[in-house]
Design an enzyme around this catalytic site. Structure first.
Site, PDB file in Angstrom:
ATOM      1  N   SER A  63     -39.018   5.348   4.875  1.00 20.68           N
ATOM      2  CA  SER A  63     -40.264   4.599   4.813  1.00 20.68           C
ATOM      3  C   SER A  63     -40.948   4.713   6.236  1.00 20.68           C
ATOM      4  O   SER A  63     -39.927   5.106   7.391  1.00 20.68           O
ATOM      5  CB  SER A  63     -40.141   3.230   4.403  1.00 20.68           C
ATOM      6  N   TYR A  66     -35.667  -4.721   5.539  1.00 23.10           N
ATOM      7  CA  TYR A  66     -36.173  -3.564   4.706  1.00 23.10           C
ATOM      8  C   TYR A  66     -36.133  -2.533   6.216  1.00 23.10           C
ATOM      9  O   TYR A  66     -35.658  -1.400   5.904  1.00 23.10           O
ATOM     10  CB  TYR A  66     -37.472  -3.611   4.405  1.00 23.10           C
TER      11      TYR A  66
HETATM   12  P1  NDP Z   1     -40.288   1.136  -7.591  1.00 19.31           P
HETATM   13  O1  NDP Z   1     -40.136  -0.295  -7.411  1.00 19.31           O
HETATM   14  O2  NDP Z   1     -41.523   1.549  -8.373  1.00 19.31           O
HETATM   15  O3  NDP Z   1     -39.084   1.844  -7.976  1.00 19.31           O
HETATM   16  C1  NDP Z   1     -37.808   1.414  -7.499  1.00 19.31           C
HETATM   17  C2  NDP Z   1     -36.702   2.287  -8.103  1.00 19.31           C
HETATM   18  O4  NDP Z   1     -35.398   2.295  -7.617  1.00 19.31           O
HETATM   19  C3  NDP Z   1     -36.881   1.882  -9.602  1.00 19.31           C
HETATM   20  O5  NDP Z   1     -36.487   3.214 -10.336  1.00 19.31           O
HETATM   21  C4  NDP Z   1     -35.469   1.251 -10.049  1.00 19.31           C
HETATM   22  O6  NDP Z   1     -34.873   1.343 -10.899  1.00 19.31           O
HETATM   23  C5  NDP Z   1     -34.636   1.618  -8.601  1.00 19.31           C
HETATM   24  N1  NDP Z   1     -33.684   0.838  -8.252  1.00 19.31           N
HETATM   25  C6  NDP Z   1     -33.813  -0.336  -7.422  1.00 19.31           C
HETATM   26  N2  NDP Z   1     -32.218  -0.816  -7.316  1.00 19.31           N
HETATM   27  C7  NDP Z   1     -31.709   0.031  -8.201  1.00 19.31           C
HETATM   28  C8  NDP Z   1     -30.107  -0.286  -8.305  1.00 19.31           C
HETATM   29  N3  NDP Z   1     -29.464  -1.203  -7.737  1.00 19.31           N
HETATM   30  N4  NDP Z   1     -29.757   0.739  -9.239  1.00 19.31           N
HETATM   31  C9  NDP Z   1     -30.376   1.943  -9.752  1.00 19.31           C
HETATM   32  N5  NDP Z   1     -31.712   1.716  -9.440  1.00 19.31           N
HETATM   33  C10 NDP Z   1     -32.356   0.876  -8.638  1.00 19.31           C
HETATM   34  O7  NDP Z   1     -40.375   1.548  -6.032  1.00 19.31           O
HETATM   35  P2  NDP Z   1     -41.069   2.740  -5.188  1.00 19.31           P
HETATM   36  O8  NDP Z   1     -41.195   3.728  -6.108  1.00 19.31           O
HETATM   37  O9  NDP Z   1     -41.976   2.405  -4.604  1.00 19.31           O
HETATM   38  O10 NDP Z   1     -39.837   3.239  -4.389  1.00 19.31           O
HETATM   39  C11 NDP Z   1     -38.932   4.062  -4.307  1.00 19.31           C
HETATM   40  C12 NDP Z   1     -38.405   4.352  -2.868  1.00 19.31           C
HETATM   41  O11 NDP Z   1     -39.412   4.437  -2.093  1.00 19.31           O
HETATM   42  C13 NDP Z   1     -37.850   3.039  -2.452  1.00 19.31           C
HETATM   43  O12 NDP Z   1     -36.555   3.537  -1.482  1.00 19.31           O
HETATM   44  C14 NDP Z   1     -38.908   2.405  -1.486  1.00 19.31           C
HETATM   45  O13 NDP Z   1     -38.247   1.785  -0.463  1.00 19.31           O
HETATM   46  C15 NDP Z   1     -39.350   3.914  -1.008  1.00 19.31           C
HETATM   47  N6  NDP Z   1     -40.798   3.649  -0.378  1.00 19.31           N
HETATM   48  C16 NDP Z   1     -41.870   3.079  -1.131  1.00 19.31           C
HETATM   49  C17 NDP Z   1     -42.999   2.870  -0.561  1.00 19.31           C
HETATM   50  C18 NDP Z   1     -44.283   2.482  -1.204  1.00 19.31           C
HETATM   51  O14 NDP Z   1     -45.211   2.107  -0.646  1.00 19.31           O
HETATM   52  N7  NDP Z   1     -44.193   2.520  -2.757  1.00 19.31           N
HETATM   53  C19 NDP Z   1     -43.330   3.246   0.950  1.00 19.31           C
HETATM   54  C20 NDP Z   1     -42.126   3.799   1.597  1.00 19.31           C
HETATM   55  C21 NDP Z   1     -40.998   3.942   1.002  1.00 19.31           C
HETATM   56  P3  NDP Z   1     -34.573   0.037 -11.855  1.00 19.31           P
HETATM   57  O15 NDP Z   1     -35.460  -0.956 -11.736  1.00 19.31           O
HETATM   58  O16 NDP Z   1     -34.385   0.732 -13.411  1.00 19.31           O
HETATM   59  O17 NDP Z   1     -33.097  -0.440 -11.518  1.00 19.31           O
END
Ligand code: NDP
Length: 251
Positions: free
Chosen positions: A139, A152
């Site tokens: 990020s 974070y």
């Molecule tokens: P979402 O909330 O849309 O997706 C997050 C994903 O992570 C989901 O598929 C969720 O799956 C999974 N997840 C969370 N915890 C667990 C766990 N314990 N075990 C397995 N899977 C897990 O978020 P984003 O797509 O936005 O985020 C994806 C990545 O991108 C993250 O690392 C985030 O920090 C990073 N990011 C996002 C930004 C943004 O602006 N959106 C900016 C910068 C970085 P489920 O709930 O099914 O477990």
């Protein structure tokens, strides 16, 4: 670029950045292993991939903090190899030194950082066989200090440095390791973190971006494809942030 025959394991593939990247890489021919806790949402992503005419994916409902070994084993048992690991699963919370909860800190660090190190460790023997590569989803918060996103920021700074350490450490095995550092990307992560009016949030955030808009999952998917496919790119932290880290945040 074709990924036909390549096996890509993507965590956090049930939503947002991971779901779109899985679909994008599958369209290039990759066989994708989709990881997330929510089986229903994994099934929806898998169905879209199949409807695209891409190779049939494998869905693994698993918690990355608990089940790294099963995630790797099921992928290898099903597809026979691993070419690319995308460490994307993550959560976003707001906390600070004034409003601090050690349990929340541990939760963020376990999901966003500890699980990435564990899964990478278990994937290395398989990636060594294929001379594969890893993309970590970090990020802008890994480099920019936001005092109200303390845990974070620390977790993503850890991912950034882990990326470089791993690139150095795994070079002799022929494995590349890179990261993307996205700015605000339109996904459900903000609503999950408690932002009530996400449209207003994105509208206000727009002023931070030299390109005049926040990011979309297509932006991160294109960047992930680039890092996966470019054999001369190793150990980099690629901003996918419309100029945010160039100009600095304005709010
Ligand atoms: P979402 O909330 O849309 O997706 C997050 C994903 O992570 C989901 O598929 C969720 O799956 C999974 N997840 C969370 N915890 C667990 C766990 N314990 N075990 C397995 N899977 C897990 O978020 P984003 O797509 O936005 O985020 C994806 C990545 O991108 C993250 O690392 C985030 O920090 C990073 N990011 C996002 C930004 C943004 O602006 N959106 C900016 C910068 C970085 P489920 O709930 O099914 O477990």
């Amino acid at each position: 670029m074709s990924l036909t025959g390549k096996v890509v394991l993507i965590t956090g593939a049930s939503s947002g950045i991971g779901a779109d990247a899985a679909r994008h890489l599958a369209k290039l021919g990759a066989k994708v292993s989709l990881v997330g806790r929510n089986q229903k949402r994994l099934n929806e992503v898998a169905e879209k991939i199949i409807n695209d005419g891409s190779p049939t994916p494998l869905s693994i409902a698993a918690d990355v903090t608990q089940e790294s070994q099963r995630i790797v084993d099921e992928t290898i048992n099903h597809f026979g190899q691993l070419d690319v690991l995308i460490n994307n699963a993550g959560i976003f919370i707001s906390d600070s030194l004034d409003a601090f909860d050690i349990n929340e800190y541990d939760r963020v660090m376990n999901i966003n950082l500890r699980s990435v190190v564990c899964l990478t460790h278990l994937a290395v023997p398989h990636l060594e066989k294929t001379k594969g590569n890893i993309v970590n989803v970090s990020s802008d918060a890994g480099t920019l200090p936001y005092d109200v996103y303390l845990s974070y920021c620390i977790s993503k700074a850890g991912i950034n440095h882990f990326t470089k350490c791993a690139a150095v450490g795994l070079a002799s095995k022929g494995i590349r390791v890179n990261a993307i550092n996205p700015g605000d990307i339109r996904t459900p992560i903000f609503a999950l973190a408690g932002v009530t009016d996400t449209e207003k949030y994105f509208e206000e955030a727009t002023k931070n971006y030299l390109v005049g808009r926040v990011g979309e999952v297509s932006d991160t998917s294109a960047a992930i494809e680039y890092l996966v496919t470019q054999s001369f790119i190793n150990g980099i932290l690629l901003p996918v942030d419309g100029g945010l880290t160039c100009s600095g945040p304005k709010h």
